[in-house]
Design a protein around this motif. Structure first.
Motif, PDB file in Angstrom:
ATOM      1  N   SER A 152      -4.274  -8.652  14.178  1.00  0.00           N
ATOM      2  CA  SER A 152      -3.292  -8.787  13.097  1.00  0.00           C
ATOM      3  C   SER A 152      -3.721  -7.949  11.898  1.00  0.00           C
ATOM      4  CB  SER A 152      -3.082 -10.255  12.705  1.00  0.00           C
ATOM      5  OG  SER A 152      -4.276 -10.827  12.242  1.00  0.00           O
ATOM      6  N   LEU A 153      -2.732  -7.515  11.138  1.00  0.00           N
ATOM      7  CA  LEU A 153      -2.972  -6.736   9.926  1.00  0.00           C
ATOM      8  C   LEU A 153      -3.156  -7.698   8.764  1.00  0.00           C
ATOM      9  CD1 LEU A 153      -3.092  -4.030   8.384  1.00  0.00           C
ATOM     10  CD2 LEU A 153      -0.599  -4.196   8.152  1.00  0.00           C
ATOM     11  N   LEU A 154      -4.320  -7.617   8.124  1.00  0.00           N
ATOM     12  CA  LEU A 154      -4.601  -8.438   6.945  1.00  0.00           C
ATOM     13  C   LEU A 154      -4.216  -7.651   5.695  1.00  0.00           C
ATOM     14  CD1 LEU A 154      -8.211  -9.630   7.852  1.00  0.00           C
ATOM     15  CD2 LEU A 154      -6.057 -10.865   8.218  1.00  0.00           C
ATOM     16  N   ILE A 155      -3.454  -8.272   4.822  1.00  0.00           N
ATOM     17  CA  ILE A 155      -3.121  -7.697   3.521  1.00  0.00           C
ATOM     18  C   ILE A 155      -3.859  -8.523   2.474  1.00  0.00           C
ATOM     19  CG2 ILE A 155      -1.309  -7.145   1.856  1.00  0.00           C
ATOM     20  CD1 ILE A 155      -1.139  -5.481   4.443  1.00  0.00           C
ATOM     21  N   ILE A 156      -4.795  -7.887   1.783  1.00  0.00           N
ATOM     22  CA  ILE A 156      -5.607  -8.563   0.775  1.00  0.00           C
ATOM     23  C   ILE A 156      -5.081  -8.142  -0.595  1.00  0.00           C
ATOM     24  CG2 ILE A 156      -7.940  -8.963  -0.106  1.00  0.00           C
ATOM     25  CD1 ILE A 156      -7.746  -7.237   3.163  1.00  0.00           C
ATOM     26  N   THR A 174      -1.689   3.937   9.643  1.00  0.00           N
ATOM     27  CA  THR A 174      -1.849   3.566   8.245  1.00  0.00           C
ATOM     28  C   THR A 174      -0.624   2.755   7.833  1.00  0.00           C
ATOM     29  OG1 THR A 174      -3.074   5.595   7.810  1.00  0.00           O
ATOM     30  CG2 THR A 174      -2.125   4.463   5.900  1.00  0.00           C
ATOM     31  N   PRO A 175      -0.822   1.574   7.251  1.00  0.00           N
ATOM     32  CA  PRO A 175       0.332   0.784   6.801  1.00  0.00           C
ATOM     33  C   PRO A 175       1.147   1.575   5.770  1.00  0.00           C
ATOM     34  CG  PRO A 175      -1.683  -0.538   6.761  1.00  0.00           C
ATOM     35  CD  PRO A 175      -2.092   0.878   7.015  1.00  0.00           C
ATOM     36  N   GLU A 176       2.452   1.389   5.805  1.00  0.00           N
ATOM     37  CA  GLU A 176       3.350   2.127   4.925  1.00  0.00           C
ATOM     38  C   GLU A 176       2.991   1.910   3.453  1.00  0.00           C
ATOM     39  OE1 GLU A 176       8.104   2.484   3.899  1.00  0.00           O
ATOM     40  OE2 GLU A 176       7.483   1.569   5.796  1.00  0.00           O
ATOM     41  N   GLY A 177       2.876   3.019   2.718  1.00  0.00           N
ATOM     42  CA  GLY A 177       2.588   2.966   1.293  1.00  0.00           C
ATOM     43  C   GLY A 177       1.113   2.896   0.955  1.00  0.00           C
ATOM     44  N   TYR A 178       0.237   2.837   1.954  1.00  0.00           N
ATOM     45  CA  TYR A 178      -1.206   2.722   1.744  1.00  0.00           C
ATOM     46  C   TYR A 178      -1.886   4.066   1.978  1.00  0.00           C
ATOM     47  CZ  TYR A 178      -1.001  -2.377   1.694  1.00  0.00           C
ATOM     48  OH  TYR A 178      -0.732  -3.684   1.370  1.00  0.00           O
ATOM     49  N   LYS A 179      -3.073   4.223   1.380  1.00  0.00           N
ATOM     50  CA  LYS A 179      -3.943   5.369   1.616  1.00  0.00           C
ATOM     51  C   LYS A 179      -5.199   4.851   2.305  1.00  0.00           C
ATOM     52  CE  LYS A 179      -2.488   7.626  -2.638  1.00  0.00           C
ATOM     53  NZ  LYS A 179      -2.907   8.078  -3.961  1.00  0.00           N
ATOM     54  N   GLU A 180      -5.814   5.705   3.113  1.00  0.00           N
ATOM     55  CA  GLU A 180      -7.043   5.285   3.790  1.00  0.00           C
ATOM     56  C   GLU A 180      -8.199   5.225   2.800  1.00  0.00           C
ATOM     57  OE1 GLU A 180      -9.610   5.927   7.851  1.00  0.00           O
ATOM     58  OE2 GLU A 180      -7.848   7.165   7.496  1.00  0.00           O
ATOM     59  N   LEU A 181      -9.002   4.167   2.903  1.00  0.00           N
ATOM     60  CA  LEU A 181     -10.182   3.999   2.057  1.00  0.00           C
ATOM     61  C   LEU A 181     -11.272   4.969   2.492  1.00  0.00           C
ATOM     62  CD1 LEU A 181     -10.717   0.135   1.887  1.00  0.00           C
ATOM     63  CD2 LEU A 181     -10.444   1.645  -0.066  1.00  0.00           C
ATOM     64  N   THR A 182     -11.924   5.560   1.523  1.00  0.00           N
ATOM     65  CA  THR A 182     -13.160   6.291   1.761  1.00  0.00           C
ATOM     66  C   THR A 182     -14.156   5.705   0.780  1.00  0.00           C
ATOM     67  OG1 THR A 182     -12.489   8.015   0.204  1.00  0.00           O
ATOM     68  CG2 THR A 182     -12.026   8.415   2.519  1.00  0.00           C
TER      69      THR A 182
END
Length: 133
Positions: A94-98, A6-14
């Motif tokens: 690659s990690l996409l940040i939207i 999990t990217p730092e500072g993010y929560k997993e989407l449900t």
């Protein structure tokens, strides 16, 4: 960072959006009026050149745009208009940040602008209008 972290500072989407769920796992955070989502580019979402398919990028941009204008998780919105400009490719894994930023949200319409970045570089700019249902 491995593609399973999990990217730092993010929560997993449900969520219950099958067309987006297949692109995940996805992650999110809200910060300073922006909604950020993060997804890794999987091989099944690449074009023949081994980079993220434009349709996949637009789907993620549209989903993030609409989500950013929702008052809460149970709100319903639909896209009225969407535009995008492709700037650069995003490589597999690659990690996409939207990022989606509502610029104005009224009683029935929301106006949003944003971008997708990979490794700090802008991949796509996007914007549009969503309607609250």
């Amino acid at each position: 960072m491995s593609k399973l972290e999990t990217p730092e500072g993010y929560k997993e989407l449900t969520f219950n959006q099958p067309h987006i769920e297949t692109l995940g796992p996805g992650y999110y955070k809200r910060e300073d009026g922006n909604l950020f989502m993060a997804f890794y580019v999987k091989s099944e979402n690449c074009n023949g050149y081994g980079t993220a398919h434009g349709g996949m990028l637009m789907a993620l941009a549209d989903f993030t745009m609409a989500s950013s204008a929702m008052e809460d998780r149970n709100s319903l919105v639909t896209t009225v208009s969407f535009h995008s400009e492709f700037i650069a490719p995003a490589e597999k894994d690659s990690l996409l940040i939207i990022r989606a930023t509502p610029t104005k949200v009224g009683k029935s319409l929301g106006f949003v602008e944003g971008d997708i970045r990979a490794e700090g570089k802008v991949i796509i700019n996007f914007g549009g209008v969503v309607k609250k249902l």
